[in-house]
Write a protein that holds these residues in place. Structure first.
Motif, PDB file in Angstrom:
ATOM      1  N   GLY A  11      48.414  -1.555 -51.692  1.00 31.82           N
ATOM      2  CA  GLY A  11      49.039  -0.376 -51.996  1.00 31.82           C
ATOM      3  C   GLY A  11      48.358   0.781 -52.590  1.00 31.82           C
ATOM      4  N   GLN A  12      47.271   0.580 -52.598  1.00 33.76           N
ATOM      5  CA  GLN A  12      46.466   1.975 -53.445  1.00 33.76           C
ATOM      6  C   GLN A  12      46.358   3.087 -52.680  1.00 33.76           C
ATOM      7  N   VAL A  13      46.207   3.020 -51.237  1.00 29.06           N
ATOM      8  CA  VAL A  13      46.427   4.202 -50.512  1.00 29.06           C
ATOM      9  C   VAL A  13      47.715   4.505 -49.956  1.00 29.06           C
ATOM     10  N   LYS A  14      48.159   5.571 -50.062  1.00 34.76           N
ATOM     11  CA  LYS A  14      49.591   6.040 -49.845  1.00 34.76           C
ATOM     12  C   LYS A  14      49.756   7.310 -48.960  1.00 34.76           C
ATOM     13  N   VAL A  15      50.737   7.228 -48.239  1.00 31.66           N
ATOM     14  CA  VAL A  15      50.730   8.793 -47.181  1.00 31.66           C
ATOM     15  C   VAL A  15      52.067   9.187 -47.665  1.00 31.66           C
ATOM     16  N   ASP A  16      52.125  10.361 -48.096  1.00 34.37           N
ATOM     17  CA  ASP A  16      53.572  10.870 -48.606  1.00 34.37           C
ATOM     18  C   ASP A  16      54.174   9.924 -49.488  1.00 34.37           C
ATOM     19  N   GLY A  17      53.427   9.390 -50.321  1.00 35.65           N
ATOM     20  CA  GLY A  17      53.983   8.510 -51.577  1.00 35.65           C
ATOM     21  C   GLY A  17      54.435   6.983 -51.007  1.00 35.65           C
ATOM     22  N   LYS A  18      53.988   6.640 -49.750  1.00 37.84           N
ATOM     23  CA  LYS A  18      54.568   5.347 -49.197  1.00 37.84           C
ATOM     24  C   LYS A  18      53.403   4.631 -48.629  1.00 37.84           C
ATOM     25  N   ARG A  19      53.362   3.410 -48.715  1.00 41.12           N
ATOM     26  CA  ARG A  19      52.219   2.384 -48.351  1.00 41.12           C
ATOM     27  C   ARG A  19      52.044   2.817 -46.851  1.00 41.12           C
ATOM     28  N   VAL A  61      47.576  12.495 -48.160  1.00 43.39           N
ATOM     29  CA  VAL A  61      47.159  10.920 -48.609  1.00 43.39           C
ATOM     30  C   VAL A  61      46.578  10.823 -49.908  1.00 43.39           C
ATOM     31  N   ARG A  62      46.983   9.807 -50.503  1.00 42.44           N
ATOM     32  CA  ARG A  62      46.462   9.513 -51.885  1.00 42.44           C
ATOM     33  C   ARG A  62      45.262   8.502 -51.557  1.00 42.44           C
ATOM     34  N   VAL A  63      44.391   8.963 -52.378  1.00 42.09           N
ATOM     35  CA  VAL A  63      43.041   8.156 -52.253  1.00 42.09           C
ATOM     36  C   VAL A  63      42.833   7.796 -53.637  1.00 42.09           C
ATOM     37  N   PRO A  64      42.542   6.447 -53.830  1.00 41.74           N
ATOM     38  CA  PRO A  64      42.212   5.720 -54.925  1.00 41.74           C
ATOM     39  C   PRO A  64      40.914   6.018 -55.446  1.00 41.74           C
ATOM     40  N   PRO A  65      40.339   5.777 -56.559  1.00 44.29           N
ATOM     41  CA  PRO A  65      38.921   5.521 -56.977  1.00 44.29           C
ATOM     42  C   PRO A  65      38.009   4.820 -55.971  1.00 44.29           C
ATOM     43  N   ILE A  66      37.153   5.374 -55.253  1.00 45.99           N
ATOM     44  CA  ILE A  66      36.291   4.658 -54.409  1.00 45.99           C
ATOM     45  C   ILE A  66      34.868   4.966 -54.857  1.00 45.99           C
ATOM     46  N   PRO A  67      34.078   3.953 -55.229  1.00 48.65           N
ATOM     47  CA  PRO A  67      32.635   4.135 -55.756  1.00 48.65           C
ATOM     48  C   PRO A  67      31.643   4.148 -54.458  1.00 48.65           C
ATOM     49  N   ASN A  68      30.709   5.103 -54.537  1.00 51.05           N
ATOM     50  CA  ASN A  68      29.718   5.187 -53.460  1.00 51.05           C
ATOM     51  C   ASN A  68      30.048   5.317 -52.011  1.00 51.05           C
ATOM     52  N   ALA A  69      31.338   5.963 -52.147  1.00 47.08           N
ATOM     53  CA  ALA A  69      32.020   6.175 -50.736  1.00 47.08           C
ATOM     54  C   ALA A  69      31.932   7.597 -50.230  1.00 47.08           C
ATOM     55  N   ASN A  70      31.466   8.547 -51.073  1.00 48.13           N
ATOM     56  CA  ASN A  70      31.946  10.081 -50.767  1.00 48.13           C
ATOM     57  C   ASN A  70      30.990  10.524 -49.638  1.00 48.13           C
ATOM     58  N   LYS A  71      31.429  11.615 -49.409  1.00 52.49           N
ATOM     59  CA  LYS A  71      30.940  12.409 -48.111  1.00 52.49           C
ATOM     60  C   LYS A  71      29.474  13.045 -48.506  1.00 52.49           C
ATOM     61  N   PRO A  72      28.560  12.856 -47.859  1.00 49.97           N
ATOM     62  CA  PRO A  72      27.210  13.261 -48.200  1.00 49.97           C
ATOM     63  C   PRO A  72      27.085  14.792 -47.781  1.00 49.97           C
ATOM     64  N   ALA A  73      26.221  15.379 -48.549  1.00 48.48           N
ATOM     65  CA  ALA A  73      25.844  17.031 -48.069  1.00 48.48           C
ATOM     66  C   ALA A  73      25.811  16.982 -46.549  1.00 48.48           C
ATOM     67  N   PRO A  74      26.106  18.142 -45.884  1.00 46.93           N
ATOM     68  CA  PRO A  74      25.922  18.207 -44.511  1.00 46.93           C
ATOM     69  C   PRO A  74      24.356  18.478 -44.306  1.00 46.93           C
ATOM     70  N   GLN A  84      35.446  -0.786 -43.522  1.00 40.75           N
ATOM     71  CA  GLN A  84      37.072  -0.915 -42.730  1.00 40.75           C
ATOM     72  C   GLN A  84      37.430  -2.116 -43.734  1.00 40.75           C
ATOM     73  N   GLY A  85      36.682  -3.004 -44.026  1.00 41.09           N
ATOM     74  CA  GLY A  85      37.285  -3.914 -44.809  1.00 41.09           C
ATOM     75  C   GLY A  85      37.723  -3.715 -46.151  1.00 41.09           C
ATOM     76  N   ALA A  86      37.081  -2.689 -46.856  1.00 42.77           N
ATOM     77  CA  ALA A  86      37.446  -2.205 -48.116  1.00 42.77           C
ATOM     78  C   ALA A  86      38.512  -1.333 -47.864  1.00 42.77           C
ATOM     79  N   LEU A  87      38.759  -0.574 -46.917  1.00 42.42           N
ATOM     80  CA  LEU A  87      39.963   0.225 -46.654  1.00 42.42           C
ATOM     81  C   LEU A  87      41.068  -0.584 -46.405  1.00 42.42           C
ATOM     82  N   GLN A  88      41.089  -1.436 -45.691  1.00 41.67           N
ATOM     83  CA  GLN A  88      42.027  -2.639 -45.480  1.00 41.67           C
ATOM     84  C   GLN A  88      42.639  -3.006 -46.785  1.00 41.67           C
ATOM     85  N   LYS A  89      41.809  -3.382 -47.673  1.00 47.70           N
ATOM     86  CA  LYS A  89      42.058  -4.250 -48.757  1.00 47.70           C
ATOM     87  C   LYS A  89      42.990  -3.031 -49.821  1.00 47.70           C
TER      88      LYS A  89
END
Length: 337
Positions: A54-62, A75-88, A44-49
């Motif tokens: 302004g790295q996350v945007k929805v329809d081009g807006k903060r 939803v614009r998703v910036p580069p996120i290290p080690n935060a990807n969805k694991p295989a089901p 949550q802290g990383a997402l808030q940052k």
């Protein structure tokens, strides 16, 4: 131009900037919950940052983490290290369990599945419980990328309706409907004795004693800091003299063992209740199993309208109804209105 994508990159990779579309079943979800669904390792802290800078945007807006999303938004998703969805995780289900689960299905569509669970089958695992509904749900995936998931629970010894969501977004919507009490649940029970008056409201706070399989739910004082308010409507549908009665119960709250404790508090414990009934709940000539059945669910359907589903009685309750001369009538088919 920002590339468009619908799938996060492999786990452990540093992703490029991607733009993901909000799907129909994700309507009204908060942005932070949307990220937890697609990028479960992002804190949550990383997402808030990311939002704050302004790295996350929805329809081009903060956007803020509390922003509510709508289908079709990007939803614009910036580069996120080690935060990807694991295989089901795929849980193997043997053929016998898959067949039994298939027989439980009383309604299904693209959004929900409703089961009529038999008495004695646990909904989820726990100490000493290796066979349960949750462990069989892979059998209902039916080629979907999502495994169906539980929306609520009923007791192991209670038979009747159990609601499943076919996607995470649907699960969130249905869970919200339960929280806001838009779901009407109706149970049938056979109880020892006959309540007086024949219909009413049980408004009695409850508290939990202990934890694990041995925990008990007890009636509590209103001022008790550990108490949770609990309300049940009841009506006597039929009675065999004053020995046994058929009750229709509508819980307006969803406390653990609420109906069982409220019936006991009325002086009419549920027939066959091994935990709260005492001697009065065990009668010769009737199967010594809990006579409590989740009979119907009425709820807002995730795609609109109202869904009403009704479950046939369990075999032991059918036999008891037959002995007592109670007429359950024809079980109506599921309907959407």
């Amino acid at each position: 131009m920002t590339p468009s994508n619908t799938t996060p990159p492999p786990p452990g990779a540093l992703s490029n900037i991607v733009t993901l579309a909000v799907t129909e079943d994700e309507a009204e979800i908060r942005l932070d919950r949307w990220f937890r669904r697609h990028y479960p390792f992002l804190t949550q802290g990383a997402l808030q940052k990311l939002c704050r800078t302004g790295q996350v945007k929805v329809d081009g807006k903060r956007a803020e983490t509390s922003t509510r999303l709508q289908p079709g938004q990007m939803v614009r998703v910036p580069p996120i290290p080690n935060a990807n969805k694991p295989a089901p995780i795929v849980i193997a289900v043997n053929a016998q369990d898959a067949k039994e689960l298939g027989r439980m299905v009383v309604y299904r569509d693209d959004h929900v599945i409703v089961l009529n669970k038999p008495s004695g089958l646990a909904v989820q695992g726990g100490p000493g419980i290796t066979r349960h509904v949750d462990g069989m749900l892979e059998a209902l995936r039916e080629g979907s990328e999502h495994r169906p998931r539980l929306v609520h629970r009923i007791d192991r010894d209670t038979s009747g309706l159990l609601l499943l969501a076919r996607t995470p977004g649907t699960a969130a919507k249905l869970a919200a409907s339960f929280r806001t009490r838009e779901v009407r649940k109706t149970y049938w029970a056979v109880v020892a004795g006959r309540p007086v008056p024949a219909e009413g409201v049980i408004d009695m706070p409850l508290a939990r004693l202990g934890s694990g399989p041995g925990a008990l739910t007890i009636a509590a004082d209103r001022g008790d800091e550990d108490a949770a308010y609990a309300i049940t409507e009841y009506v006597v549908r039929d009675a065999a003299a004053r020995r046994l009665s058929w009750l229709e119960l509508s819980p307006l709250t969803g406390r653990t063992h609420q109906l069982r404790v409220h019936c006991e508090a009325l002086g009419t414990p549920i027939l066959g209740d091994p935990k709260y009934g005492g001697e009065a709940a065990h009668m010769e000539g009737f199967e010594d199993r809990l006579h409590l059945h989740a009979r119907s669910l009425e709820l807002p359907h995730p795609s609109g309208g109202t869904l009403t589903v009704t479950a046939e009685l369990s075999s032991h309750m059918k036999e008891t109804f037959k002995i007592l001369g109670f007429e359950a009538g024809v079980t109506p088919a599921a309907r959407r209105s």
